[in-house]
Design an enzyme around this catalytic site. Structure first.
Site, PDB file in Angstrom:
ATOM      1  N   GLY A 516       0.826  -1.200   0.000  1.00 21.13           N
ATOM      2  CA  GLY A 516       0.000   0.000   0.000  1.00 21.13           C
ATOM      3  C   GLY A 516       0.861   1.251   0.000  1.00 21.13           C
ATOM      4  N   GLY A 518       0.898   5.351   1.643  1.00 20.38           N
ATOM      5  CA  GLY A 518       0.313   6.288   2.596  1.00 20.38           C
ATOM      6  C   GLY A 518       1.031   7.618   2.569  1.00 20.38           C
ATOM      7  N   GLY A 519       0.674   8.500   3.512  1.00 16.32           N
ATOM      8  CA  GLY A 519       1.293   9.816   3.570  1.00 16.32           C
ATOM      9  C   GLY A 519       2.783   9.757   3.840  1.00 16.32           C
ATOM     10  N   PHE A 520       3.228   8.754   4.598  1.00 12.11           N
ATOM     11  CA  PHE A 520       4.645   8.615   4.908  1.00 12.11           C
ATOM     12  C   PHE A 520       5.411   8.049   3.726  1.00 12.11           C
ATOM     13  CE2 PHE A 520       8.172   6.008   6.542  1.00 12.11           C
ATOM     14  CZ  PHE A 520       8.881   6.967   7.252  1.00 12.11           C
ATOM     15  N   GLY A 521       4.829   7.125   3.023  1.00 20.43           N
ATOM     16  CA  GLY A 521       5.505   6.496   1.895  1.00 20.43           C
ATOM     17  C   GLY A 521       4.864   5.178   1.523  1.00 20.43           C
ATOM     18  N   ARG A 522       5.633   4.315   0.892  1.00 26.40           N
ATOM     19  CA  ARG A 522       5.134   3.037   0.387  1.00 26.40           C
ATOM     20  C   ARG A 522       5.447   1.935   1.390  1.00 26.40           C
ATOM     21  NH1 ARG A 522       4.401   3.962  -5.207  1.00 26.40           N
ATOM     22  NH2 ARG A 522       4.783   1.838  -5.934  1.00 26.40           N
ATOM     23  N   VAL A 523       4.545   0.938   1.450  1.00 25.66           N
ATOM     24  CA  VAL A 523       4.690  -0.174   2.384  1.00 25.66           C
ATOM     25  C   VAL A 523       4.861  -1.466   1.595  1.00 25.66           C
ATOM     26  CG1 VAL A 523       3.692  -1.397   4.352  1.00 25.66           C
ATOM     27  CG2 VAL A 523       3.210   1.036   4.028  1.00 25.66           C
ATOM     28  N   LYS A 537       7.850  -0.050   5.868  1.00 23.85           N
ATOM     29  CA  LYS A 537       7.330   1.245   5.434  1.00 23.85           C
ATOM     30  C   LYS A 537       8.510   2.153   5.106  1.00 23.85           C
ATOM     31  CE  LYS A 537       3.849   3.158   7.703  1.00 23.85           C
ATOM     32  NZ  LYS A 537       3.096   3.969   8.708  1.00 23.85           N
ATOM     33  N   ASP A 633      -6.418   9.293  13.879  1.00 29.95           N
ATOM     34  CA  ASP A 633      -6.665   8.885  12.486  1.00 29.95           C
ATOM     35  C   ASP A 633      -7.271   7.483  12.462  1.00 29.95           C
ATOM     36  OD1 ASP A 633      -6.771   9.277   9.778  1.00 29.95           O
ATOM     37  OD2 ASP A 633      -4.692   8.690   9.407  1.00 29.95           O
TER      38      ASP A 633
END
Length: 850
Positions: A516, A518-523, A537, A633
């Site tokens: 997936g 997200g805001g932090f980066g890719r997982v 992550k 969140d």
């Protein structure tokens, strides 16, 4: 006042229709192609005449494998009665008289009786250097037809539109527009904010002409739908209501369109006078004061940047210099203390401002808000129109990451040339790479003892001290620059991974292992040397929000351990990388098991157990530490499931330490995901544990109804799941909207308890919501009602009017009575302990016990 404004608006619309609404039509486009593809005759649509593609003298169609289809049955609009269908690559070549920007508008409707399965046909469309559409199909599309509008820069005397069918498939198009855009409409500059403190990421130092654009939203705030017939540039402006976060927060205002005073720089080509003659102002947000924002929420693709144009016109004030307000994009102030009188010199004078922004870092949305300026005399704000256009990415695409050259097949001669070039250079490149690799290895070896001494390029000092440290400096003089720090590895913060270990675990971040984004980066899914499965992550260096997440995740998860919280195994802070390593959750996010995938549906018991697990994790956050932690969140993508479907709360990048004992809330900027945001927190910027409770209430409704928290394509009353589901819950008819897979398989008493619990969570004011301990207790009760329905009495209608007051005293193993004790929990700790020993309930019967 609102009723009077709507009456005036309706009368104005009637007058508009009666008079034919003639606008200042001063612009005559140099290029104006209106093409009805596959049609045998002219088609009149929105007051304009579309010419068949086979009859246009300045247009050439290159295709040896196309045919036409038409329909006499009902279609959405006359323009969709015919289509040209391609079984091979085909292109339209337009001869362009004037270089500059052009509107390229495409119309698609899979004719149902064409003799072809057009619904499943993938549509790919490119220009000479821009990808417009890539493998779009109507198969998973909610609408019956598709209209796309692009702004393309042309620097030659031709424009080619190419349609690329997939292998053994078809492509099609119903109509095409190619129309010149006045230079003044889309200038080359867009600001990231006028204020030095404005922090919107933008292209203020770069030109916009190099970017192609796709119109994503174009809104007429507070006004009617404006079609191409009533816009000098053929644009469509829709009403804004379905994008409002809180409907009652906005009030429609309008004036006579003839009163709008255009200037030399802002004309009807900028926007029709109907856009400036209607507006949204601040309404009633049901808060004690008027210090709130009016917010619009727009789902967007987070992989692109967006051009945002806000249109203003002071049609509210009776005199100058009264209306002063702020404009926000996402969480940033785009324009502070916006004084329209100073900017325009009068009332009813149009004004607009351009910005470039990303989507919100926390979710796939872009938000635009207006709110009063604290220094202004009048508490009000206004917005007349809004345009949001997607900007092309580095690949020259407006849909995905593929470039035009990757989508178009290469000629055989070009393949041969490339092969010869590769053959000639292969040996030289291999030799050079080998030498570079050898030198790099030597250099890395010589510096391996000092790599941990330099500052991380992402981190402003003194966040970590150096790349492996928290900010805990020794007594060594900082002036010397030799201060030592306490390593993360020695602070019980998990295992430190070298970046090489991360590369090995993820097969060099193999995209097939992507879990997936997200805001932090890719997982990514990873496997350690000992065979342990992990989730990796990887931070995105370009994400400022990711930097905050990295720090918060480590700080929070290093001191939290609970069966229902995702565990942090370790981290990597090396080679300018920030990587977090978590336990692997085999069954992924809860949302994947609710909708949007082909996974088998969860049973009602499974859903209850998952919700109970998540509630336990949140209850631990709120009560298990010396000072409470607010997740901030809570949503179905942040509730992960392991191989046994045990739920664990994840993603603590936005988490916040709760209020101290002498405080009632934490004052902080609004963060979270729209659709799940506590409306009280959103309006007042006051965060409490009850904000998590509201978000969890949305999750409960999402679990029951299996649909997104926000779905703008639905009818207005159904867009927000919290409002929609609550309306059914209040009627006692929640079973009418629950997942069809559950119909007839849920004990009514269990569903009733579940619905009442969700209803309490979604209370407008935090003080009226239960604690997470109370929520957990009631969900466990709902599970017991489901498991032992044959032996349990259905609770009295009044038994759950106040969730914190409910107590269950087990008389027999499966014979439970419910009593109401006014004034709160009056049971003793012994009572709670006795109840906890039964096989029926957890230790949380009395929430105060934890």
């Amino acid at each position: 006042m609102k009723e009077r404004n709507w009456v005036a608006l309706v009368l104005a619309v009637v007058l508009l229709k009666f008079l034919g609404y003639r606008i200042q039509a001063s612009f005559t486009p140099a290029d104006n192609y209106l093409i009805a593809c596959g049609s045998s005759q002219n088609v009149t649509f929105q007051g304009r005449t579309f010419v068949p593609d086979s009859r246009h003298s300045s247009l050439s169609l290159k295709s040896g494998s196309s045919f036409v289809a038409s329909s006499n049955s009902s279609v959405p609009s006359p323009i969709y009665k015919s289509a040209r269908i391609f079984s091979g690559i085909a292109s339209y070549k337009f001869h362009i008289k004037q270089e500059g920007r052009l509107w390229v508008r495409l119309y698609f409707y899979p004719l149902p009786k064409s003799g072809q399965n057009l619904t499943s046909s993938p549509i790919t469309v490119v220009t000479d250097d821009i990808v417009l559409l890539n493998n779009f199909t109507f198969k998973n599309y909610n609408g019956s037809f598709l209209f796309k509008e692009y702004a393309i820069s042309v620097t030659s005397n031709t424009l080619t539109l190419t349609f690329i069918p997939s292998n053994n498939s078809l492509s099609f198009v119903n109509a095409i527009e190619v129309v010149s855009i006045p230079d003044a409409v889309l200038p080359d500059r867009a600001l990231s904010g006028l204020n030095p403190s404005a922090s919107i990421s933008g292209l203020s130092s770069s030109g916009l002409s190099e970017f192609a654009m796709e119109t994503v939203y174009r809104l007429n705030m507070g006004g009617p739908l404006i079609t191409a017939q009533n816009d000098t540039l053929g644009r469509t402006w829709e009403n804004d209501v379905k994008y409002l976060h809180v409907n009652s927060s906005a009030l429609n205002v309008s004036v006579n369109p003839a009163s709008i005073k255009y200037t030399a720089s802002i004309t009807a080509e900028t926007a029709p006078n109907w856009v400036y003659a209607t507006a949204e102002a601040m309404g009633d947000a049901n808060v004690p004061g008027m210090n709130f924002n009016v917010t619009w929420v727009f789902p967007v693709d987070p992989n692109f940047q967006y051009f945002v144009r806000a249109h203003f016109c002071d049609i509210l004030s009776q005199s100058l210099n009264i209306l002063v307000f702020n404009l926000y994009i996402n969480d940033d102030i785009a324009y502070a203390s916006l004084d329209l009188s100073t900017l325009t010199g009068g009332l009813n004078v149009p004004y607009y401002k351009d910005f470039v922004s990303n989507s919100s870092a926390e979710s796939d949305t872009l938000t635009v808000s207006i709110g009063p300026d604290s220094m202004a005399d009048t508490t009000n704000a206004t917005l007349n129109g809004l345009e949001i256009l997607k900007l092309s990415n580095d690949a020259g695409s407006l849909d995905g990451l593929s470039s035009v050259k990757n989508l178009l097949p290469r000629s055989s001669s070009r393949k041969n040339n490339i092969g010869m070039i590769i053959g000639c250079l292969a040996g030289a490149v291999a030799l050079v790479m080998a030498l570079i690799g050898f030198c790099f290895c030597c250099l890395a070896s010589s510096k391996s003892k000092t790599t941990h001494q330099g500052h991380h390029p992402w981190l402003p000092l003194p966040l970590y001290g150096n790349s492996l440290t928290m900010t805990k400096m020794s007594t060594t003089s900082q002036k010397s620059g030799t201060a030592s720090c306490i390593s993360l590895a020695s602070s019980s913060l998990g295992r430190f991974f070298s970046f090489q270990e991360i590369l090995d675990a993820t097969n060099k971040f193999d995209e097939s292992l992507l879990l997936g984004v997200g805001g932090f980066g890719r997982v990514y899914k990873g496997t350690l040397e000992d065979g342990t499965k992990v989730a990796v992550k990887r931070g995105n260096p370009g994400s400022e929000q990711g930097l905050a997440e990295f720090r918060t995740e480590i700080e929070m998860l290093s001191k939290l351990r609970h069966r229902h919280l995702v565990s942090l195994i370790g981290y990597c802070d090396e080679r300018s990388e920030m990587v977090l390593v978590y336990e692997y959750m085999a069954n992924g996010p809860l949302r994947s098991h609710l909708y949007g995938t082909n996974l088998p549906p969860l049973s009602w018991k499974q859903r209850l157990e998952i919700c109970i697990g998540a509630a336990r994790g949140l209850h631990y956050l709120h009560t298990g530490a010396a000072q409470s932690i607010i997740h901030r969140d809570v949503k179905t993508t942040n509730i992960l499931l392991d191989e046994n479907f045990v739920a664990k709360v994840a993603d603590f990048g936005l988490s916040k330490t709760g209020p101290a004992l002498d405080q009632t809330h934490v004052s902080t900027a609004v963060k979270g995901s729209f659709g799940y945001l506590d409306p009280e927190y959103f309006r007042r910027q006051q965060l409490t544990e009850k904000s998590d409770v509201y978000s969890f209430g949305v999750v409960l409704m999402e679990v029951l109804c299996t649909r997104p928290a926000l779905n703008p394509v639905l009818p207005r009353e159904q867009v927000n799941i919290a409002e929609w589901a609550m309306s059914w819950q209040k009627k006692g008819m929640l079973d009418q909207i629950m997942d069809s897979n559950l119909v007839g398989k849920v004990n009514p008493a269990s569903l009733k308890k579940y619905g009442e619990t969700a209803e309490k969570c979604l209370a407008e004011h935090g003080i009226d919501r239960p604690t997470m301990g109370d929520v957990l207790w009631n969900l466990e009760y709902a599970l017991q009602l489901e498991e032992t329905s044959s032996a349990l009495m259905e609770p009295d209608d009044n038994s759950t009017n106040h969730i914190p007051s409910i107590h269950l005293a087990p008389l027999e193993p499966f014979d439970i009575s419910v009593s109401m004790i006014n004034g709160g929990n009056s049971g003793t700790d012994d009572d709670a302990e006795d109840a906890a020993t039964s096989a029926v309930f957890s230790q949380l019967v009395n929430p105060r016990g934890r």
